[in-house]
Design a protein around this motif. Structure first.
Motif, PDB file in Angstrom:
ATOM      1  N   LEU A   3       0.847  -1.189   0.000  1.00 22.73           N
ATOM      2  CA  LEU A   3       0.000   0.000   0.000  1.00 22.73           C
ATOM      3  C   LEU A   3       0.884   1.241   0.000  1.00 22.73           C
ATOM      4  O   LEU A   3       2.039   1.187   0.421  1.00 22.73           O
ATOM      5  N   VAL A   8      -3.415   4.664   2.415  1.00 22.27           N
ATOM      6  CA  VAL A   8      -3.734   4.677   3.848  1.00 22.27           C
ATOM      7  C   VAL A   8      -4.595   5.896   4.183  1.00 22.27           C
ATOM      8  O   VAL A   8      -5.574   5.797   4.939  1.00 22.27           O
ATOM      9  N   ILE A  11      -8.139   5.121   3.033  1.00 22.21           N
ATOM     10  CA  ILE A  11      -8.821   4.167   3.920  1.00 22.21           C
ATOM     11  C   ILE A  11      -9.210   4.873   5.225  1.00 22.21           C
ATOM     12  O   ILE A  11     -10.322   4.702   5.732  1.00 22.21           O
ATOM     13  N   ALA A  12      -8.296   5.683   5.746  1.00 25.47           N
ATOM     14  CA  ALA A  12      -8.571   6.399   6.998  1.00 25.47           C
ATOM     15  C   ALA A  12      -9.779   7.322   6.815  1.00 25.47           C
ATOM     16  O   ALA A  12     -10.617   7.458   7.716  1.00 25.47           O
ATOM     17  N   HIS A  13      -9.891   7.922   5.632  1.00 25.99           N
ATOM     18  CA  HIS A  13     -11.053   8.783   5.384  1.00 25.99           C
ATOM     19  C   HIS A  13     -12.336   7.960   5.339  1.00 25.99           C
ATOM     20  O   HIS A  13     -13.357   8.348   5.921  1.00 25.99           O
ATOM     21  N   TYR A  27       1.873   3.025   9.627  1.00 23.04           N
ATOM     22  CA  TYR A  27       0.635   2.312   9.247  1.00 23.04           C
ATOM     23  C   TYR A  27       0.779   1.704   7.855  1.00 23.04           C
ATOM     24  O   TYR A  27       0.313   0.595   7.598  1.00 23.04           O
ATOM     25  N   LEU A  31       0.221  -2.198   7.516  1.00 19.30           N
ATOM     26  CA  LEU A  31      -0.914  -2.683   6.718  1.00 19.30           C
ATOM     27  C   LEU A  31      -0.427  -3.478   5.510  1.00 19.30           C
ATOM     28  O   LEU A  31      -1.048  -4.476   5.128  1.00 19.30           O
TER      29      LEU A  31
ATOM     30  N   THR B 340     -13.919  12.287  12.842  1.00 23.01           N
ATOM     31  CA  THR B 340     -12.533  11.916  12.564  1.00 23.01           C
ATOM     32  C   THR B 340     -11.631  12.152  13.771  1.00 23.01           C
ATOM     33  O   THR B 340     -10.827  11.300  14.128  1.00 23.01           O
ATOM     34  N   LYS B 349      -3.291   2.681  18.851  1.00 18.50           N
ATOM     35  CA  LYS B 349      -2.687   2.305  17.575  1.00 18.50           C
ATOM     36  C   LYS B 349      -3.139   0.941  17.048  1.00 18.50           C
ATOM     37  O   LYS B 349      -3.410   0.783  15.860  1.00 18.50           O
ATOM     38  N   ARG B 353      -5.109   0.200  13.586  1.00 15.23           N
ATOM     39  CA  ARG B 353      -4.604  -0.718  12.555  1.00 15.23           C
ATOM     40  C   ARG B 353      -5.705  -1.664  12.099  1.00 15.23           C
ATOM     41  O   ARG B 353      -5.893  -1.904  10.913  1.00 15.23           O
ATOM     42  N   LEU B 356      -8.514   0.088  10.107  1.00 12.88           N
ATOM     43  CA  LEU B 356      -8.056   0.404   8.742  1.00 12.88           C
ATOM     44  C   LEU B 356      -8.031  -0.857   7.886  1.00 12.88           C
ATOM     45  O   LEU B 356      -8.513  -0.869   6.753  1.00 12.88           O
ATOM     46  N   MET B 357      -7.478  -1.946   8.461  1.00 13.46           N
ATOM     47  CA  MET B 357      -7.400  -3.201   7.708  1.00 13.46           C
ATOM     48  C   MET B 357      -8.795  -3.695   7.335  1.00 13.46           C
ATOM     49  O   MET B 357      -9.030  -4.111   6.199  1.00 13.46           O
ATOM     50  N   THR B 359     -11.587  -1.945   7.137  1.00 13.57           N
ATOM     51  CA  THR B 359     -12.228  -1.023   6.194  1.00 13.57           C
ATOM     52  C   THR B 359     -11.757  -1.325   4.779  1.00 13.57           C
ATOM     53  O   THR B 359     -12.541  -1.372   3.833  1.00 13.57           O
ATOM     54  N   TYR B 360     -10.448  -1.579   4.657  1.00 17.55           N
ATOM     55  CA  TYR B 360      -9.885  -1.906   3.345  1.00 17.55           C
ATOM     56  C   TYR B 360     -10.476  -3.212   2.824  1.00 17.55           C
ATOM     57  O   TYR B 360     -10.925  -3.299   1.679  1.00 17.55           O
ATOM     58  N   ILE B 415       2.884  -8.185  13.245  1.00 16.11           N
ATOM     59  CA  ILE B 415       2.683  -9.455  12.538  1.00 16.11           C
ATOM     60  C   ILE B 415       3.230 -10.617  13.381  1.00 16.11           C
ATOM     61  O   ILE B 415       2.603 -11.673  13.487  1.00 16.11           O
TER      62      ILE B 415
END
Lengths: 95, 483
Positions: A3, A8, A11-13, A27, A31, B340, B349, B353, B356-357, B359-360, B415
Motif C-alpha cells: 500500500l 492509507v 482508507i482512513a477517510h 501504518y 498494513l 474523525t 494504535k 490498525r 483500517l485493515m 475497512t480496506y 505481525i
C-alpha cells in the motif's frame, strides 16, 4: 502487495479515522505486512466452497414484531457529550 | 483464603469460619497490596462490601447458591450498571454503563460479589495486554513478562489471588492464551453458549465469554451461571445447560485423544513441547488412547482470522462517533471533523490498525478477494475440525508456541504478535469450545495444555481437565510471593 501513504489516507477517510501525519509511514508498513499475510489465502483453491458467516451455520433468530422496550431516552442521553430537548447535538450540517 | 477452591470457600462461609465481608476485605487488601501488577482498571470497594453484606444475609437465611458471597471480578468488557466500563480504551474512559450485561446479571443473581473491573487489551485487540489505555499488566510469574491478552487482567487477578475467579472473553484466544501464560484454567465455550448481550463487541461471529479460574472445578461453577439462552442475544444458543459439576467425575478410560501434527511443527518451543507430551502421557496413564489427526488448513487460519476479525471490528467500532457516548473531541469544526478527531483521539494504535485493515477488506472491489475468501477458508478449517473430531473425543495441543514473552518484545512487530496466536485462532473460526489448563513449567514459566472438543461439549472438556487435575498439581502452583 504493498500500500502507499495515499492508500492509507483514503482508507482512513473511509473509516472517518484521524491518523497523525507522522504515523502514516508506520501504518503503511504495518498494513502492507498484514496484506501480505492475508494474500496467502489466494494460494488455496476455494471454488465451490460455501462461505461461512456463522460458526454453527445458523441464521438470525426472529421474534414477534412487538414493543418490548420501555422508553429510556433520558437515561441513555445522560451519557451523551451534548444534548438539548432530547436531541443529540452535532456541529451544524446545513446552513 | 485466596488459594482455596470455590467449594472450600463456600463451605467456610457456611460453617462460619469467616463471613463474605471478611473474605471480600481480604481480597480488597490483596488488590491494594499488588497494585503494581495493574490487573484492575476499577475497584468497586463500596459496592463489593455492600454485596458481601447481602450475601452474608442470604447465607444466613438459606437462600445462598454455591457462588453467594464469593468475590470474583469482571473483565472490563462486560457492561456493569453504574460502573465505568472502559473496554481498556480512552474512547470509553468516561463511559458509565447504563445497563448490565446478561453475564453480570447472572452473577448478581447468584449472589457473587464483584470486586471490580479487570484490565484488558484495548477493545480486546491484543495478545499481551500492552495495548490497554490503562497500561501494561504484569505477569506475577515474572513481572518483566506479559500476562498474555486480551483477558490479561483476568488471568493475573486469578493467578495472583486478587479474585477467586474472573470472567474473560475470547475472540482468537483471549481467554486461553493469558490463562496459559499465567498458569490458570480458562474455558472458551462454544459460540452462542454464553450470552454476548452487554459484552462490548469486537468481532461478532467469533466473540465468546467464558470463565477463568484456579481449576476446572471452579470453571464449571462459573460456567453454570454464565451459560444459557438469552433472548437479548440473537446468536444465543437455545439449548439446555447440562450440570457441569455432576459431569466432572466420569472416568477417562477409553477416551480418544487426537494430536494434530500441524500443532507440533516448526515454531513450537522445545520446552513447551516437552511439557505438552508429558501431559499427554499422563492421560495415557488415565486410560486414554492417543492417535494422530490432521488439520491441513491450519496455516491459513491466521490470515482468515485477521480478515474476518478486522472486517467485523471496523463495522462494530463505527458506533464510536463522538455523538451519543464515549470520547468527543474539543471544538469540532464540522460533522466530519467531529467523527474523525473523536475517533482519532479515542482509539489507540492497534485498534486503528485493525479498523483500517477491516475497512480496506470490506471496501468496494476488495470484498470478494478478502472477506468472502476468508469466509470460504473458514469453512474449510471448520471441516478440518469436524473430520478430526469424528475420530476422537478431544484434540490436545499447546496453547502457545512459547511461554510468556518480555514486555515490549513484540510491540514493534504486530505481525509477529499475530503469528503467535496460531494454536488458538482456528478454534474461534470453527466455533468449537476449548480450554487451557496448567500442564507444567518451562524455564520457571507456566505452560498451558489446550483441550478442544466438539460444539457444546463443555461438560466433557471440564471432565477431561478435572480428571487430570485430580492426579497432577500444576494447577495448584502459585507464583512465588503470591501464596
Amino acid at each position: 502487495m504493498s500500500l502507499t501513504a495515499d492508500d492509507v489516507n483514503k482508507i482512513a477517510h473511509l473509516a472517518r479515522l484521524g491518523i497523525d501525519s507522522q504515523d502514516i509511514e508506520s501504518y503503511t508498513k504495518d498494513l502492507s505486512g498484514m496484506l501480505d499475510l492475508m494474500t496467502q489465502m489466494s494460494k488455496l483453491d476455494t471454488s465451490g466452497i460455501e462461505p461461512m458467516a456463522h460458526p454453527l451455520d445458523q441464521v438470525q433468530r426472529l421474534r414477534a414484531d412487538a414493543v418490548t422496550e420501555a422508553d429510556q431516552r433520558a437515561h441513555f442521553q445522560a451519557l451523551a457529550p451534548q444534548v438539548a430537548d432530547g436531541l443529540y447535538l452535532v456541529p451544524k450540517v446545513i446552513e | 483464603m485466596h488459594t482455596q477452591s470455590i467449594s472450600q470457600l463456600a463451605q467456610s462461609l457456611r460453617s462460619g469460619a469467616f463471613s463474605s465481608v471478611e473474605l471480600t476485605r481480604h481480597y480488597l487488601q490483596r488488590i491494594q497490596a499488588h497494585q503494581a501488577l495493574n490487573a484492575y482498571i476499577t475497584v468497586t470497594e463500596a459496592q463489593a462490601l455492600e454485596a458481601a453484606a447481602v450475601a452474608d444475609q442470604r447465607l444466613a437465611d438459606g437462600t445462598a447458591t454455591l457462588l453467594t458471597g464469593i468475590p470474583i471480578a469482571q473483565k472490563d468488557i462486560f457492561c456493569t450498571l453504574g460502573v465505568k466500563t472502559s473496554c481498556g480504551s480512552k474512547m470509553l474512559d468516561n463511559f458509565i454503563a447504563p445497563y448490565n450485561a446478561t453475564v453480570v446479571d447472572n452473577f448478581n443473581q447468584a449472589g457473587a460479589v464483584s470486586l471490580g473491573k479487570l484490565n484488558m487489551d484495548e477493545f480486546a485487540m491484543g495478545s499481551s495486554n500492552e495495548t490497554s489505555f490503562y497500561g501494561v499488566v504484569r505477569n506475577p510469574w515474572n513481572p518483566d513478562t506479559v500476562p498474555g491478552g486480551s483477558s490479561g487482567g483476568s488471568a493475573v487477578a486469578v493467578a495472583a489471588g486478587l479474585a477467586v475467579a474472573a470472567t474473560g472473553t475470547d475472540t482468537g484466544g483471549s481467554i486461553r492464551q493469558p490463562a496459559a501464560l499465567c498458569g490458570i484454567t480458562g474455558l472458551k465455550p462454544t459460540y452462542g453458549r454464553v450470552s454476548r448481550y452487554g459484552m462490548i463487541a469486537y468481532a461478532s461471529s467469533l466473540d465468546q465469554g467464558g470463565p477463568m479460574a484456579r481449576s476446572a472445578e471452579d470453571a464449571a461453577v462459573l460456567l453454570q451461571v454464565m451459560a444459557g439462552f438469552d433472548g437479548k442475544d440473537s446468536t444465543s444458543a437455545d439449548l439446555p445447560v447440562p450440570d457441569y459439576l455432576a459431569a466432572l467425575n466420569q472416568p477417562l478410560s477409553g477416551l480418544k485423544i487426537g494430536l494434530p501434527k500441524e500443532f507440533f511443527g516448526e515454531g513450537l518451543d522445545s520446552g513447551v513441547a516437552e511439557v505438552i507430551m508429558a501431559a499427554v502421557a499422563e492421560y495415557r496413564n488415565l486410560g486414554a488412547q492417543v492417535i494422530e489427526v490432521s488439520m491441513p488448513n491450519l496455516n491459513l487460519a491466521i490470515p482468515a482470522y485477521y480478515v474476518i476479525a478486522c472486517a467485523e471490528s471496523s463495522a462494530n467500532l463505527s458506533r464510536y462517533d463522538g455523538v451519543r457516548f464515549g470520547h468527543r473531541c474539543a471544538n469540532p469544526q464540522d460533522l466530519t471533523d467531529l467523527y474523525t478527531r473523536s475517533r482519532g483521539e479515542g482509539f489507540g494504535k492497534e485498534v486503528k490498525r485493525r479498523i483500517l485493515m477491516g475497512t480496506y477488506a470490506l471496501s468496494a472491489g476488495y470484498y470478494d478477494a478478502y472477506y468472502l475468501k476468508a469466509q470460504k477458508v473458514r469453512r474449510l478449517i471448520s471441516q478440518d475440525f469436524q473430520q478430526a473430531l469424528a475420530q476422537v473425543d478431544v484434540i490436545m495441543s499447546p496453547v502457545t508456541p512459547t511461554t510468556a514473552f518480555g514486555i515490549g518484545e513484540k510491540l514493534a512487530d504486530p505481525i509477529a504478535m499475530y503469528l503467535a496466536d496460531i494454536y488458538t485462532i482456528a478454534i474461534n473460526l470453527a466455533g468449537v469450545p476449548a480450554m487451557s489448563i496448567p500442564a507444567g513449567l518451562s524455564g520457571g514459566l507456566p505452560v498451558g495444555l489446550q483441550l478442544i472438543g466438539n460444539h457444546f461439549s463443555e461438560a466433557r472438556l471440564l471432565n477431561i481437565a478435572h480428571q487430570y487435575q485430580q492426579v497432577t498439581d500444576w494447577h495448584t502452583l502459585t507464583p512465588p510471593g503470591f501464596a
